[in-house]
Design a protein around this motif. Structure first.
Motif, PDB file in Angstrom:
ATOM      1  N   ASP A  34       0.710  -1.334   0.002  1.00  0.00           N
ATOM      2  CA  ASP A  34       0.021  -0.098  -0.048  1.00  0.00           C
ATOM      3  C   ASP A  34       0.924   1.179  -0.002  1.00  0.00           C
ATOM      4  OD1 ASP A  34      -2.533   1.384   0.399  1.00  0.00           O
ATOM      5  OD2 ASP A  34      -1.796   1.752   2.584  1.00  0.00           O
ATOM      6  N   LEU A  35       0.384   2.550  -0.395  1.00  0.00           N
ATOM      7  CA  LEU A  35       1.181   3.570  -0.603  1.00  0.00           C
ATOM      8  C   LEU A  35       0.949   4.556   0.900  1.00  0.00           C
ATOM      9  CD1 LEU A  35       2.996   5.305  -2.461  1.00  0.00           C
ATOM     10  CD2 LEU A  35       0.832   6.650  -2.779  1.00  0.00           C
ATOM     11  N   ASP A  36       0.010   5.020   0.872  1.00  0.00           N
ATOM     12  CA  ASP A  36      -0.391   6.389   2.108  1.00  0.00           C
ATOM     13  C   ASP A  36      -0.084   5.565   3.510  1.00  0.00           C
ATOM     14  OD1 ASP A  36      -0.357   8.807   0.628  1.00  0.00           O
ATOM     15  OD2 ASP A  36      -2.366   8.076  -0.141  1.00  0.00           O
ATOM     16  N   THR A  74       1.880   3.717   4.686  1.00  0.00           N
ATOM     17  CA  THR A  74       2.602   2.417   4.813  1.00  0.00           C
ATOM     18  C   THR A  74       3.788   2.389   4.252  1.00  0.00           C
ATOM     19  OG1 THR A  74       0.578   1.220   4.295  1.00  0.00           O
ATOM     20  CG2 THR A  74       2.635   0.139   3.740  1.00  0.00           C
ATOM     21  N   LEU A  75       4.064   3.045   3.169  1.00  0.00           N
ATOM     22  CA  LEU A  75       5.705   3.325   2.828  1.00  0.00           C
ATOM     23  C   LEU A  75       6.395   4.484   3.576  1.00  0.00           C
ATOM     24  CD1 LEU A  75       6.207   2.754  -1.121  1.00  0.00           C
ATOM     25  CD2 LEU A  75       6.991   1.655   0.810  1.00  0.00           C
ATOM     26  N   TYR A  76       5.200   5.350   4.016  1.00  0.00           N
ATOM     27  CA  TYR A  76       5.934   6.332   4.793  1.00  0.00           C
ATOM     28  C   TYR A  76       5.104   6.355   5.991  1.00  0.00           C
ATOM     29  CZ  TYR A  76       1.965   9.181   3.001  1.00  0.00           C
ATOM     30  OH  TYR A  76       0.579   9.443   2.802  1.00  0.00           O
ATOM     31  N   HIS A  77       5.497   7.008   7.178  1.00  0.00           N
ATOM     32  CA  HIS A  77       4.963   7.242   8.486  1.00  0.00           C
ATOM     33  C   HIS A  77       3.649   8.153   8.609  1.00  0.00           C
ATOM     34  CE1 HIS A  77       3.961   7.353  12.873  1.00  0.00           C
ATOM     35  NE2 HIS A  77       4.713   6.126  12.802  1.00  0.00           N
ATOM     36  N   PRO A  78       2.761   7.986   9.260  1.00  0.00           N
ATOM     37  CA  PRO A  78       1.665   8.767   9.525  1.00  0.00           C
ATOM     38  C   PRO A  78       2.169  10.287   9.935  1.00  0.00           C
ATOM     39  CG  PRO A  78       0.778   6.993   9.974  1.00  0.00           C
ATOM     40  CD  PRO A  78       2.136   6.539   9.701  1.00  0.00           C
ATOM     41  N   LYS A  79       3.402  10.137  10.562  1.00  0.00           N
ATOM     42  CA  LYS A  79       3.795  11.434  11.393  1.00  0.00           C
ATOM     43  C   LYS A  79       4.159  12.492  10.335  1.00  0.00           C
ATOM     44  CE  LYS A  79       8.713   9.882  11.086  1.00  0.00           C
ATOM     45  NZ  LYS A  79       9.776   9.208  12.166  1.00  0.00           N
ATOM     46  N   HIS A  80       4.276  12.230   9.055  1.00  0.00           N
ATOM     47  CA  HIS A  80       4.729  13.340   7.905  1.00  0.00           C
ATOM     48  C   HIS A  80       3.208  13.867   7.693  1.00  0.00           C
ATOM     49  CE1 HIS A  80       8.767  11.938   7.715  1.00  0.00           C
ATOM     50  NE2 HIS A  80       8.277  10.583   7.117  1.00  0.00           N
TER      51      HIS A  80
END
Length: 235
Positions: free
Chosen positions: A23-25, A27-33
């Protein structure tokens, strides 16, 4: 309540996997962004304008559609014949300044044997911008987006089968990483190994069914690093 993620699987050995689906959002990056916060606000603005309502009511409508239909867009299309490309272009017109790759992400992804794919309820142009910002776009073979699924979102069954068909995936040799626990169920039923990236994303634990989660983690990169390490003869 869902069980807490553990770190024991960070040394998971997955020698049978040849297709790595992400998955993208969130998942590949943390929600903290907080990238999705911008999209969330844009969806609220779109609905407020569409229905001539205030933002409080717009958010109620938005979340109701998200929970009942898988995405806000799916509900708007079904109930109000909203043109999907207009919606997608509007809500994904955001700033990426706060998005940064997690240390080690590229190295870990590059070391995985076989194909790497994106499976997202967003659209491919947006996904490509995210991947470019993370510095990993060149590592992915393909993106199976909401247009490729005929605008039918996860967790409906059809998008997963269309993913399998589009990329000739053998589910028993594939793994799927996702921050939304409910989106793992159809993948598991098809035979995918499933990984719940339980990192605090909104509604990530909604409709969590432990029987459909093979690995429950809270951080993607250490898990991937553990998998890569398992391929080494010295590990």
């Amino acid at each position: 309540m869902p069980t807490a993620p553990t770190h024991e699987h960070y040394s998971a050995s997955l020698p049978h996997i040849d297709t790595w689906v992400f998955d993208l959002d969130n998942t590949l990056y943390h929600p903290k962004h907080r990238l999705f916060d911008q999209i969330d606000a844009k969806m609220g603005a779109f609905i407020a304008d569409k229905f001539d309502c205030d933002l409080v009511e717009a958010r109620r409508i938005q979340k109701d559609y998200f929970h009942r239909h898988g995405t806000t867009l799916a509900g708007l299309m079904q109930d109000h014949d909203v043109e999907p490309d207009h919606f997608l272009d509007f809500v994904h017109d955001i700033m990426f300044d706060n998005l940064e790759a997690e240390p080690g992400l590229r190295e870990a992804l590059a070391a995985l044997p076989g194909r790497r794919l994106i499976f997202t309820n967003a659209d491919a142009p947006y996904a490509t911008r995210v991947l470019d910002r993370l510095g990993v776009a060149d590592l992915f073979t393909g993106i199976h987006d909401i247009r490729a699924t005929g605008y039918v979102p996860k967790p409906a069954d059809a998008p997963y089968q269309s993913l399998v068909d589009a990329f000739a995936i053998t589910p028993a040799r594939a793994i799927f990483f996702e921050d939304m626990a409910r989106n793992l169920v159809p993948a598991h039923k098809l035979g995918f190994t499933t990984v719940w990236v339980d990192n605090g994303s909104e509604s990530g634990d909604r409709d969590h069914e432990p029987a459909y989660v093979d690995h429950h983690i809270d951080d993607l990169v250490p898990f991937l690093q553990g998998v890569v390490a398992s391929f080494s003869p010295s590990s």
